[in-house]
Design a protein around this motif. Structure first.
Motif, mmCIF file in Angstrom:
data_model
loop_
_atom_site.group_PDB
_atom_site.id
_atom_site.type_symbol
_atom_site.label_atom_id
_atom_site.label_comp_id
_atom_site.label_asym_id
_atom_site.label_seq_id
_atom_site.Cartn_x
_atom_site.Cartn_y
_atom_site.Cartn_z
ATOM 1 N N PRO A 232 0.558 -1.362 0.045
ATOM 2 C CA PRO A 232 0.136 0.174 -0.019
ATOM 3 C C PRO A 232 0.696 1.123 0.207
ATOM 4 C CG PRO A 232 -0.789 -1.491 1.484
ATOM 5 C CD PRO A 232 0.410 -2.040 1.167
ATOM 6 N N ALA A 233 2.013 1.157 0.849
ATOM 7 C CA ALA A 233 2.830 2.452 0.715
ATOM 8 C C ALA A 233 3.387 2.728 -0.504
ATOM 9 C CB ALA A 233 3.889 2.404 1.711
ATOM 10 N N VAL A 234 3.934 1.578 -1.389
ATOM 11 C CA VAL A 234 4.332 1.798 -2.813
ATOM 12 C C VAL A 234 3.209 2.214 -3.613
ATOM 13 C CG1 VAL A 234 5.242 0.551 -4.835
ATOM 14 C CG2 VAL A 234 6.150 0.128 -2.560
ATOM 15 N N GLN A 235 1.969 1.625 -3.579
ATOM 16 C CA GLN A 235 1.181 1.953 -4.347
ATOM 17 C C GLN A 235 0.662 3.667 -4.150
ATOM 18 O OE1 GLN A 235 -1.706 -1.046 -3.298
ATOM 19 N NE2 GLN A 235 -1.966 -1.224 -5.294
ATOM 20 N N ALA A 236 0.795 4.144 -2.888
ATOM 21 C CA ALA A 236 0.541 5.529 -2.502
ATOM 22 C C ALA A 236 1.514 6.433 -2.777
ATOM 23 C CB ALA A 236 -0.063 5.809 -1.127
ATOM 24 N N ASN A 237 2.722 5.875 -3.325
ATOM 25 C CA ASN A 237 4.115 6.625 -3.455
ATOM 26 C C ASN A 237 4.257 7.653 -2.137
ATOM 27 O OD1 ASN A 237 6.256 7.401 -4.826
ATOM 28 N ND2 ASN A 237 5.219 9.403 -5.598
ATOM 29 N N CYS A 238 4.287 6.778 -0.995
ATOM 30 C CA CYS A 238 4.548 7.477 0.189
ATOM 31 C C CYS A 238 5.838 7.873 0.418
ATOM 32 C CB CYS A 238 4.193 6.432 1.346
ATOM 33 S SG CYS A 238 2.420 6.114 1.572
ATOM 34 N N ILE A 239 6.291 9.044 0.484
ATOM 35 C CA ILE A 239 7.365 9.888 0.792
ATOM 36 C C ILE A 239 7.446 10.603 1.694
ATOM 37 C CG2 ILE A 239 9.395 11.043 -0.179
ATOM 38 C CD1 ILE A 239 8.700 9.597 -2.885
ATOM 39 N N TYR A 240 8.292 10.840 2.759
ATOM 40 C CA TYR A 240 8.124 11.751 4.008
ATOM 41 C C TYR A 240 9.091 13.122 3.600
ATOM 42 C CZ TYR A 240 8.551 13.646 8.637
ATOM 43 O OH TYR A 240 8.504 14.490 9.767
ATOM 44 N N GLU A 241 8.540 14.224 3.553
ATOM 45 C CA GLU A 241 9.434 15.529 3.449
ATOM 46 C C GLU A 241 9.978 15.301 2.092
ATOM 47 O OE1 GLU A 241 12.131 15.753 6.658
ATOM 48 O OE2 GLU A 241 10.269 17.028 7.852
ATOM 49 N N ASN A 242 9.424 14.714 0.897
ATOM 50 C CA ASN A 242 9.955 14.717 -0.461
ATOM 51 C C ASN A 242 11.289 14.173 -0.470
ATOM 52 O OD1 ASN A 242 7.812 15.356 -1.914
ATOM 53 N ND2 ASN A 242 8.326 17.528 -1.766
ATOM 54 N N VAL A 243 11.760 13.369 0.608
ATOM 55 C CA VAL A 243 13.004 12.749 0.652
ATOM 56 C C VAL A 243 13.050 11.194 1.060
ATOM 57 C CG1 VAL A 243 15.331 12.958 1.830
ATOM 58 C CG2 VAL A 243 14.091 15.186 1.347
ATOM 59 N N TYR A 244 12.262 11.149 2.239
ATOM 60 C CA TYR A 244 12.664 9.757 2.812
ATOM 61 C C TYR A 244 11.283 8.676 2.227
ATOM 62 C CZ TYR A 244 15.635 12.037 6.262
ATOM 63 O OH TYR A 244 16.465 12.821 6.811
ATOM 64 N N LEU A 245 11.656 7.618 1.925
ATOM 65 C CA LEU A 245 10.728 6.397 1.643
ATOM 66 C C LEU A 245 10.420 6.044 3.027
ATOM 67 C CD1 LEU A 245 12.361 4.455 -1.169
ATOM 68 C CD2 LEU A 245 10.916 6.275 -1.375
ATOM 69 N N LEU A 246 9.240 5.387 3.473
ATOM 70 C CA LEU A 246 8.956 5.446 4.507
ATOM 71 C C LEU A 246 9.020 3.983 5.269
ATOM 72 C CD1 LEU A 246 5.218 6.679 4.121
ATOM 73 C CD2 LEU A 246 7.062 7.787 5.265
ATOM 74 N N GLY A 247 10.002 3.296 4.811
ATOM 75 C CA GLY A 247 10.696 1.822 5.273
ATOM 76 C C GLY A 247 10.698 1.911 6.802
ATOM 77 N N THR A 248 11.497 3.092 7.325
ATOM 78 C CA THR A 248 11.432 3.020 8.906
ATOM 79 C C THR A 248 10.356 3.188 9.458
ATOM 80 O OG1 THR A 248 13.844 3.762 8.499
ATOM 81 C CG2 THR A 248 12.682 4.097 10.710
ATOM 82 N N SER A 249 9.545 3.957 9.068
ATOM 83 C CA SER A 249 8.120 4.397 9.763
ATOM 84 C C SER A 249 7.276 3.335 9.804
ATOM 85 C CB SER A 249 7.652 5.533 9.307
ATOM 86 O OG SER A 249 7.118 5.383 8.010
ATOM 87 N N LEU A 250 7.363 2.633 8.667
ATOM 88 C CA LEU A 250 6.448 1.290 8.524
ATOM 89 C C LEU A 250 6.990 0.067 9.354
ATOM 90 C CD1 LEU A 250 5.844 1.289 4.711
ATOM 91 C CD2 LEU A 250 4.230 1.779 6.372
ATOM 92 N N GLU A 251 8.424 -0.151 9.494
ATOM 93 C CA GLU A 251 8.798 -1.000 10.303
ATOM 94 C C GLU A 251 8.774 -1.120 11.740
ATOM 95 O OE1 GLU A 251 13.559 -0.253 10.335
ATOM 96 O OE2 GLU A 251 12.883 -1.104 8.529
ATOM 97 N N ARG A 252 8.837 0.203 12.221
ATOM 98 C CA ARG A 252 8.906 0.174 13.509
ATOM 99 C C ARG A 252 7.636 -0.306 14.328
ATOM 100 N NH1 ARG A 252 11.997 5.986 14.807
ATOM 101 N NH2 ARG A 252 14.059 5.065 14.232
ATOM 102 N N PRO A 253 6.576 -0.024 14.011
ATOM 103 C CA PRO A 253 5.455 -0.408 14.762
ATOM 104 C C PRO A 253 5.311 -2.065 14.652
ATOM 105 C CG PRO A 253 4.597 1.187 13.227
ATOM 106 C CD PRO A 253 6.117 0.750 13.065
ATOM 107 N N VAL A 254 5.920 -2.555 13.587
ATOM 108 C CA VAL A 254 5.887 -4.065 13.367
ATOM 109 C C VAL A 254 7.152 -4.566 14.407
ATOM 110 C CG1 VAL A 254 6.361 -5.982 11.728
ATOM 111 C CG2 VAL A 254 5.150 -3.865 10.993
ATOM 112 N N ILE A 255 8.063 -3.984 14.444
ATOM 113 C CA ILE A 255 9.209 -4.405 15.201
ATOM 114 C C ILE A 255 8.632 -4.151 16.751
ATOM 115 C CG2 ILE A 255 11.430 -3.845 16.181
ATOM 116 C CD1 ILE A 255 12.082 -3.170 13.072
ATOM 117 N N ALA A 256 7.972 -3.112 17.114
ATOM 118 C CA ALA A 256 7.633 -2.879 18.382
ATOM 119 C C ALA A 256 6.676 -3.983 18.801
ATOM 120 C CB ALA A 256 7.157 -1.587 18.506
ATOM 121 N N ARG A 257 5.661 -4.209 17.959
ATOM 122 C CA ARG A 257 4.610 -5.246 18.433
ATOM 123 C C ARG A 257 5.116 -6.579 18.584
ATOM 124 N NH1 ARG A 257 0.516 -5.030 13.866
ATOM 125 N NH2 ARG A 257 2.257 -6.042 12.643
#
Length: 145
Positions: free
Chosen positions: A9-34
């Motif tokens: 879903p993030a790839v489909q939505a072209n999710c980029i934070y501040e026009n620089v960062y792909l959202l890998g870290t923000s997507l993985e953190r909740p999974v790791i935390a869980r």
């Protein structure tokens, strides 16, 4: 689940934070935390220092240890650069790169970026270029040339 429920879903939505960062870290953190909280709960831990405290609601008896929230830490180290400067001053080796050329899959990183690996040219097998074909925003094929 991580790939199909979060990455696609993030790839489909072209999710980029501040026009620089792909959202890998923000997507993985909740999974790791869980996962961390699940293990902490199974092991009977009373305290944890998760990457994301949002998943502690599933284990309300576990106390959050979050030093980055302490004024004595965030006042002394107001950002990443201050932490890196401190590490350099104390001789602490840090191997990290953020954003920039790493965010562009069409750019090959320069050789001086490698600290724990070797360039593809120095690796036992020669380098391969690959591209990922997508359909409706989802990867459907990897082409190695």
């Amino acid at each position: 689940d991580f790939v199909t429920q979060l990455i696609y879903p993030a790839v489909q939505a072209n999710c980029i934070y501040e026009n620089v960062y792909l959202l890998g870290t923000s997507l993985e953190r909740p999974v790791i935390a869980r996962g961390m909280i699940s293990v902490a709960d199974k092991e009977g831990c009373k305290q944890a220092s998760p990457l994301s405290s949002t998943h502690l609601s599933s284990a309300p008896d576990i106390k959050v240890i979050a030093p980055w929230r302490l004024p004595e830490l965030y006042n002394r180290f107001p950002g990443r650069q201050a932490l890196l400067a401190y590490a350099a001053e104390k001789g602490i080796s840090v191997h990290t790169y953020e954003a920039g050329i790493l965010e562009d899959p069409n750019t090959t990183p320069p050789d001086d970026m490698r600290k724990l690996t070797v360039s593809l040219q120095d690796a036992p097998a020669g380098p391969e270029q690959l591209s990922i074909e997508s359909k409706a925003g989802l990867p459907v094929k990897v082409v190695i040339s």
